[in-house]
Design a protein around this motif. Structure first.
Motif, PDB file in Angstrom:
ATOM      1  N   THR A 103      32.850  43.222  33.956  1.00  0.00           N
ATOM      2  CA  THR A 103      31.683  43.661  34.719  1.00  0.00           C
ATOM      3  C   THR A 103      32.042  44.896  35.535  1.00  0.00           C
ATOM      4  OG1 THR A 103      32.194  42.330  36.673  1.00  0.00           O
ATOM      5  CG2 THR A 103      30.838  41.291  34.930  1.00  0.00           C
ATOM      6  N   LEU A 104      31.026  45.615  35.916  1.00  0.00           N
ATOM      7  CA  LEU A 104      31.213  46.789  36.768  1.00  0.00           C
ATOM      8  C   LEU A 104      31.875  46.388  38.079  1.00  0.00           C
ATOM      9  CD1 LEU A 104      30.703  49.795  37.393  1.00  0.00           C
ATOM     10  CD2 LEU A 104      28.451  49.104  38.256  1.00  0.00           C
ATOM     11  N   LYS A 105      31.381  45.328  38.685  1.00  0.00           N
ATOM     12  CA  LYS A 105      31.925  44.870  39.959  1.00  0.00           C
ATOM     13  C   LYS A 105      33.408  44.514  39.841  1.00  0.00           C
ATOM     14  CE  LYS A 105      31.117  41.649  43.721  1.00  0.00           C
ATOM     15  NZ  LYS A 105      30.231  40.633  44.279  1.00  0.00           N
ATOM     16  N   ALA A 106      33.788  43.835  38.769  1.00  0.00           N
ATOM     17  CA  ALA A 106      35.198  43.463  38.577  1.00  0.00           C
ATOM     18  C   ALA A 106      36.076  44.700  38.413  1.00  0.00           C
ATOM     19  CB  ALA A 106      35.334  42.542  37.366  1.00  0.00           C
ATOM     20  N   ALA A 107      35.605  45.670  37.660  1.00  0.00           N
ATOM     21  CA  ALA A 107      36.376  46.908  37.456  1.00  0.00           C
ATOM     22  C   ALA A 107      36.515  47.671  38.767  1.00  0.00           C
ATOM     23  CB  ALA A 107      35.719  47.769  36.388  1.00  0.00           C
ATOM     24  N   GLN A 108      35.434  47.780  39.512  1.00  0.00           N
ATOM     25  CA  GLN A 108      35.491  48.479  40.797  1.00  0.00           C
ATOM     26  C   GLN A 108      36.448  47.781  41.751  1.00  0.00           C
ATOM     27  OE1 GLN A 108      31.330  48.457  41.897  1.00  0.00           O
ATOM     28  NE2 GLN A 108      31.002  50.527  41.081  1.00  0.00           N
ATOM     29  N   GLN A 109      36.363  46.468  41.827  1.00  0.00           N
ATOM     30  CA  GLN A 109      37.232  45.712  42.730  1.00  0.00           C
ATOM     31  C   GLN A 109      38.694  45.850  42.326  1.00  0.00           C
ATOM     32  OE1 GLN A 109      36.259  44.200  45.588  1.00  0.00           O
ATOM     33  NE2 GLN A 109      38.435  44.002  45.967  1.00  0.00           N
ATOM     34  N   ALA A 110      38.962  45.817  41.047  1.00  0.00           N
ATOM     35  CA  ALA A 110      40.349  45.926  40.570  1.00  0.00           C
ATOM     36  C   ALA A 110      40.940  47.294  40.897  1.00  0.00           C
ATOM     37  CB  ALA A 110      40.407  45.664  39.065  1.00  0.00           C
ATOM     38  N   VAL A 111      40.156  48.341  40.738  1.00  0.00           N
ATOM     39  CA  VAL A 111      40.679  49.687  40.995  1.00  0.00           C
ATOM     40  C   VAL A 111      40.860  49.929  42.495  1.00  0.00           C
ATOM     41  CG1 VAL A 111      38.625  51.183  41.145  1.00  0.00           C
ATOM     42  CG2 VAL A 111      40.619  51.982  39.944  1.00  0.00           C
ATOM     43  N   VAL A 112      39.985  49.374  43.314  1.00  0.00           N
ATOM     44  CA  VAL A 112      40.108  49.535  44.760  1.00  0.00           C
ATOM     45  C   VAL A 112      41.287  48.729  45.301  1.00  0.00           C
ATOM     46  CG1 VAL A 112      38.995  48.944  46.964  1.00  0.00           C
ATOM     47  CG2 VAL A 112      37.725  50.139  45.213  1.00  0.00           C
ATOM     48  N   THR A 113      41.496  47.539  44.761  1.00  0.00           N
ATOM     49  CA  THR A 113      42.596  46.691  45.219  1.00  0.00           C
ATOM     50  C   THR A 113      43.938  47.342  44.924  1.00  0.00           C
ATOM     51  OG1 THR A 113      41.252  44.718  44.911  1.00  0.00           O
ATOM     52  CG2 THR A 113      43.640  44.403  45.016  1.00  0.00           C
ATOM     53  N   ASP A 114      44.146  47.765  43.678  1.00  0.00           N
ATOM     54  CA  ASP A 114      45.384  48.451  43.290  1.00  0.00           C
ATOM     55  C   ASP A 114      45.211  48.949  41.866  1.00  0.00           C
ATOM     56  OD1 ASP A 114      47.912  49.358  42.596  1.00  0.00           O
ATOM     57  OD2 ASP A 114      48.957  47.551  43.251  1.00  0.00           O
ATOM     58  N   TRP A 115      44.919  50.225  41.722  1.00  0.00           N
ATOM     59  CA  TRP A 115      44.645  50.765  40.394  1.00  0.00           C
ATOM     60  C   TRP A 115      45.834  50.602  39.457  1.00  0.00           C
ATOM     61  CZ3 TRP A 115      47.569  54.474  38.139  1.00  0.00           C
ATOM     62  CH2 TRP A 115      48.360  55.270  38.954  1.00  0.00           C
ATOM     63  N   THR A 116      47.057  50.513  39.994  1.00  0.00           N
ATOM     64  CA  THR A 116      48.239  50.401  39.132  1.00  0.00           C
ATOM     65  C   THR A 116      48.322  49.044  38.437  1.00  0.00           C
ATOM     66  OG1 THR A 116      49.743  49.621  40.882  1.00  0.00           O
ATOM     67  CG2 THR A 116      49.537  52.020  40.577  1.00  0.00           C
ATOM     68  N   THR A 117      47.619  48.045  38.960  1.00  0.00           N
ATOM     69  CA  THR A 117      47.632  46.710  38.347  1.00  0.00           C
ATOM     70  C   THR A 117      46.261  46.297  37.824  1.00  0.00           C
ATOM     71  OG1 THR A 117      47.221  45.627  40.473  1.00  0.00           O
ATOM     72  CG2 THR A 117      49.536  45.962  39.835  1.00  0.00           C
ATOM     73  N   ALA A 118      45.276  47.201  37.892  1.00  0.00           N
ATOM     74  CA  ALA A 118      43.899  46.865  37.530  1.00  0.00           C
ATOM     75  C   ALA A 118      43.778  46.364  36.090  1.00  0.00           C
ATOM     76  CB  ALA A 118      42.994  48.083  37.732  1.00  0.00           C
ATOM     77  N   MET A 119      44.433  47.017  35.167  1.00  0.00           N
ATOM     78  CA  MET A 119      44.328  46.620  33.762  1.00  0.00           C
ATOM     79  C   MET A 119      44.868  45.210  33.549  1.00  0.00           C
ATOM     80  SD  MET A 119      42.831  49.174  32.291  1.00  0.00           S
ATOM     81  CE  MET A 119      43.127  48.907  30.560  1.00  0.00           C
ATOM     82  N   ASP A 120      46.027  44.928  34.104  1.00  0.00           N
ATOM     83  CA  ASP A 120      46.618  43.593  33.965  1.00  0.00           C
ATOM     84  C   ASP A 120      45.754  42.530  34.650  1.00  0.00           C
ATOM     85  OD1 ASP A 120      48.798  44.488  32.506  1.00  0.00           O
ATOM     86  OD2 ASP A 120      50.079  44.700  34.283  1.00  0.00           O
ATOM     87  N   ARG A 121      45.260  42.843  35.837  1.00  0.00           N
ATOM     88  CA  ARG A 121      44.460  41.899  36.589  1.00  0.00           C
ATOM     89  C   ARG A 121      43.205  41.492  35.806  1.00  0.00           C
ATOM     90  NH1 ARG A 121      43.436  44.749  40.921  1.00  0.00           N
ATOM     91  NH2 ARG A 121      45.473  44.313  41.766  1.00  0.00           N
TER      92      ARG A 121
END
Length: 125
Positions: A103-121
């Motif tokens: 989802t858009l919200k999940a992608a946005q949250q993952a990148v804001v939290t830590d873009w370096t781990t967003a893909m894995d998360r």
């Protein structure tokens, strides 16, 4: 920007980000002021005036809370221009949002939290 309007906004063909990106005449001045506020003293030519949540993920194009001077990646040759590893992550997340993988919200949250781990998360490769 909502999950319901993705097809008309970030996922539409034809340059959504180009249409909403502020002109360099605006962002150039902002970049200099932002660099001072963050204490950035490196070359502005090697730094990107970047959106925390990228335009391709529905980030606000000109909200100061969504903008920062992103230095080049460690090991980057000074004078080599803008180069950072965040951009490909943002593009992959955009693709995943537009294909319905996340989802858009999940992608946005993952990148804001830590873009370096967003893909894995998000379980993306």
């Amino acid at each position: 920007m909502t999950q319901a309007n993705l097809a008309q906004t970030i996922c539409r063909k034809g340059g959504y980000t180009k249409d909403i990106r502020p002109p360099v005449a605006v962002t150039g001045k902002e970049k200099k002021l932002n660099a001072v506020s963050y204490g950035y003293t490196g070359s502005l030519g090697d730094a990107e005036y970047d959106h925390d949540i990228s335009l391709q993920l529905g980030g606000d194009p000109n909200d100061a809370r969504n903008l920062w001077v992103e230095p080049a990646d460690p090991g980057h040759k000074p004078g080599g221009g803008i180069n950072n590893k965040k951009d490909p992550v943002e593009t992959k997340l955009h693709t995943a949002v537009c294909s319905g993988e996340v989802t858009l919200k999940a992608a946005q949250q993952a990148v804001v939290t830590d873009w370096t781990t967003a893909m894995d998360r998000l379980g993306l490769t």
